[in-house]
Design a protein around this motif. Structure first.
Motif, PDB file in Angstrom:
ATOM      1  N   ILE A  16      53.234 -25.747   6.897  1.00 58.83           N
ATOM      2  CA  ILE A  16      52.039 -24.933   7.156  1.00 58.83           C
ATOM      3  C   ILE A  16      50.825 -25.832   7.358  1.00 58.83           C
ATOM      4  O   ILE A  16      50.043 -25.633   8.288  1.00 58.83           O
ATOM      5  CB  ILE A  16      51.792 -23.940   6.004  1.00 58.83           C
ATOM      6  N   LEU A  17      50.670 -26.830   6.503  1.00 54.01           N
ATOM      7  CA  LEU A  17      49.528 -27.741   6.614  1.00 54.01           C
ATOM      8  C   LEU A  17      49.540 -28.496   7.940  1.00 54.01           C
ATOM      9  O   LEU A  17      48.507 -28.631   8.600  1.00 54.01           O
ATOM     10  CB  LEU A  17      49.517 -28.731   5.441  1.00 54.01           C
ATOM     11  N   GLN A  18      50.716 -28.982   8.326  1.00 49.24           N
ATOM     12  CA  GLN A  18      50.818 -29.702   9.598  1.00 49.24           C
ATOM     13  C   GLN A  18      50.497 -28.772  10.772  1.00 49.24           C
ATOM     14  O   GLN A  18      49.822 -29.174  11.722  1.00 49.24           O
ATOM     15  CB  GLN A  18      52.215 -30.304   9.759  1.00 49.24           C
ATOM     16  N   THR A  19      50.972 -27.547  10.701  1.00 55.72           N
ATOM     17  CA  THR A  19      50.703 -26.575  11.766  1.00 55.72           C
ATOM     18  C   THR A  19      49.205 -26.291  11.852  1.00 55.72           C
ATOM     19  O   THR A  19      48.634 -26.270  12.949  1.00 55.72           O
ATOM     20  CB  THR A  19      51.486 -25.267  11.518  1.00 55.72           C
ATOM     21  N   LEU A  20      48.561 -26.082  10.708  1.00 58.31           N
ATOM     22  CA  LEU A  20      47.116 -25.822  10.701  1.00 58.31           C
ATOM     23  C   LEU A  20      46.323 -27.020  11.226  1.00 58.31           C
ATOM     24  O   LEU A  20      45.360 -26.857  11.968  1.00 58.31           O
ATOM     25  CB  LEU A  20      46.644 -25.458   9.293  1.00 58.31           C
ATOM     26  N   ALA A  21      46.734 -28.208  10.843  1.00 54.71           N
ATOM     27  CA  ALA A  21      46.057 -29.406  11.322  1.00 54.71           C
ATOM     28  C   ALA A  21      46.190 -29.520  12.836  1.00 54.71           C
ATOM     29  O   ALA A  21      45.217 -29.800  13.537  1.00 54.71           O
ATOM     30  CB  ALA A  21      46.627 -30.652  10.638  1.00 54.71           C
ATOM     31  N   THR A  22      47.385 -29.273  13.349  1.00 54.60           N
ATOM     32  CA  THR A  22      47.615 -29.325  14.786  1.00 54.60           C
ATOM     33  C   THR A  22      46.785 -28.273  15.502  1.00 54.60           C
ATOM     34  O   THR A  22      46.158 -28.549  16.526  1.00 54.60           O
ATOM     35  CB  THR A  22      49.113 -29.120  15.104  1.00 54.60           C
ATOM     36  N   MET A  23      46.754 -27.062  14.958  1.00 52.55           N
ATOM     37  CA  MET A  23      45.992 -25.978  15.569  1.00 52.55           C
ATOM     38  C   MET A  23      44.504 -26.293  15.639  1.00 52.55           C
ATOM     39  O   MET A  23      43.824 -25.891  16.578  1.00 52.55           O
ATOM     40  CB  MET A  23      46.191 -24.672  14.787  1.00 52.55           C
ATOM     41  N   SER A  24      44.006 -27.002  14.643  1.00 51.35           N
ATOM     42  CA  SER A  24      42.583 -27.315  14.607  1.00 51.35           C
ATOM     43  C   SER A  24      42.263 -28.657  15.267  1.00 51.35           C
ATOM     44  O   SER A  24      41.111 -29.085  15.296  1.00 51.35           O
ATOM     45  CB  SER A  24      42.070 -27.307  13.161  1.00 51.35           C
TER      46      SER A  24
ATOM     47  N   PRO B 109      49.259 -38.754   5.430  1.00 46.86           N
ATOM     48  CA  PRO B 109      50.109 -38.446   4.268  1.00 46.86           C
ATOM     49  C   PRO B 109      49.337 -38.363   2.950  1.00 46.86           C
ATOM     50  O   PRO B 109      49.657 -37.544   2.097  1.00 46.86           O
ATOM     51  CB  PRO B 109      51.114 -39.596   4.245  1.00 46.86           C
ATOM     52  N   GLU B 110      48.317 -39.194   2.790  1.00 43.84           N
ATOM     53  CA  GLU B 110      47.544 -39.179   1.547  1.00 43.84           C
ATOM     54  C   GLU B 110      46.792 -37.855   1.389  1.00 43.84           C
ATOM     55  O   GLU B 110      46.776 -37.260   0.305  1.00 43.84           O
ATOM     56  CB  GLU B 110      46.539 -40.345   1.504  1.00 43.84           C
ATOM     57  N   LYS B 111      46.182 -37.396   2.475  1.00 44.80           N
ATOM     58  CA  LYS B 111      45.447 -36.137   2.416  1.00 44.80           C
ATOM     59  C   LYS B 111      46.408 -34.970   2.210  1.00 44.80           C
ATOM     60  O   LYS B 111      46.131 -34.055   1.439  1.00 44.80           O
ATOM     61  CB  LYS B 111      44.620 -35.935   3.683  1.00 44.80           C
ATOM     62  N   GLU B 112      47.547 -35.020   2.868  1.00 44.13           N
ATOM     63  CA  GLU B 112      48.559 -33.978   2.702  1.00 44.13           C
ATOM     64  C   GLU B 112      49.027 -33.927   1.246  1.00 44.13           C
ATOM     65  O   GLU B 112      49.116 -32.843   0.658  1.00 44.13           O
ATOM     66  CB  GLU B 112      49.735 -34.253   3.633  1.00 44.13           C
ATOM     67  N   ASP B 113      49.289 -35.093   0.660  1.00 42.35           N
ATOM     68  CA  ASP B 113      49.704 -35.148  -0.745  1.00 42.35           C
ATOM     69  C   ASP B 113      48.619 -34.584  -1.659  1.00 42.35           C
ATOM     70  O   ASP B 113      48.915 -33.875  -2.626  1.00 42.35           O
ATOM     71  CB  ASP B 113      50.031 -36.581  -1.167  1.00 42.35           C
ATOM     72  N   LYS B 114      47.364 -34.886  -1.349  1.00 44.90           N
ATOM     73  CA  LYS B 114      46.244 -34.388  -2.150  1.00 44.90           C
ATOM     74  C   LYS B 114      46.186 -32.862  -2.090  1.00 44.90           C
ATOM     75  O   LYS B 114      45.997 -32.197  -3.110  1.00 44.90           O
ATOM     76  CB  LYS B 114      44.927 -34.979  -1.641  1.00 44.90           C
TER      77      LYS B 114
END
Length: 89
Positions: free
Chosen positions: A47-55, A61-66
């Motif tokens: 979901i996070l990767q999809t939202l990042a791509t959409m925006s 990876p560090e921000k995703e882990d956070k």
């Protein structure tokens, strides 16, 4: 997700992005999500990767882990996604 929540989230994403987020794609994503998806790390990362791509943003990876850790610690309120949209800026 309800319509009011997805509309507010869309507005936040669009405010942070140089590209306009496709409302239809965001609504489609929101309609597919369940509350349990936020407890499943693999689904949450997707979901996070999809939202990042959409925006139009890069999510390292560090921000995703956070963000994942914030969900685990209940620092991100699913009823107010503004904290998540701030992290995706």
């Amino acid at each position: 997700m309800n319509n009011n929540l997805s509309k507010r989230f869309l507005e936040r994403l669009q405010g942070k992005s140089s590209e306009k987020v496709d409302e239809g794609k965001l609504r489609s994503l929101a309609s597919q999500m369940k509350r349990s998806d936020f407890e499943d790390e693999a689904k949450l990362r997707q979901i996070l990767q999809t939202l990042a791509t959409m925006s139009g943003k890069q999510l390292n990876p560090e921000k995703e882990d956070k963000i994942i850790e914030m969900f685990r610690n209940k620092e991100i309120n699913l009823n107010d996604m503004s904290s998540l949209s701030k992290l995706l800026k």
